[in-house]
Design a protein around this motif. Sequence first.
Motif: not given
Length: 265
Positions: A97, A123, A125, A147, A150-151, A154, A156, A159
Amino acid sequence: MATGRTHRPATRSRGIPEATVARLPLYLRALTALSERSVPTVSSEELAAAAGVNSAKLRKDFSYLGSYGTRGVGYDVEYLVYQISRELGLTQDWPVVIVGIGNLGAALANYGGFASRGFRVAALIDADPAMAGKPVAGIPVQHTDELEKIIQDEGVSIGVIATPAGAAQQVCERLVAAGVTSILNFAPTVLSVPDGVDVRKVDLSIELQILAFHEQRKAGELAAGAVVPAAASRQETAARRGAAAGRESAADQGPDGDVPAVMPT
């Protein structure tokens, strides 16, 4: 789903020094260029020169990977590409991200090298509500309110922070709290993170300041080099004048070195 937490302990448990890890991407870049030219093998000297290190250091680094090459032949390029990619964790997909979609964040989003190196921009952001929904590099920007979701969605673990300095620490804390364990920081500030979180900092202004230092030093050396010949020239001129004065003095003396009996008027 792959996360960054599964690979780092395996690498460290094998005792690969951090300095060696930092050089592996340099070797991989050089090897990839050779692979694209269909070069089958490469010597340690040739690869070291392409990566900008000395060959003894390269051979030592590769010994940590269990790769020693073949005497008289060198290293197999394709195998080394695979071996280093596997060691760096690039044989799997890493969702990333990017937080902060200003000029720098947008440039990073448009960078085409992520996909070819095992990374996927999951993503984009930004805190500006006006940015929400706008496509950048074909990816719609999402608001920072999303945020954490999404993490999690996905998976993630990496970052990228490209925010202004004042917002970077807060963004960092939210990333870490949501499960991100590796951060690439482009913000001009030092981040405070807990143990177990890796941070790599990229500060363009610091790099430019270092280059400015070297330019200033080179200019000083050039100036010093110009002063030395000038001083030597002055000494040479003084010597010539002294010699000329000596010749004039000798001309005023008689054959035996005495002052002539008849002085010029």
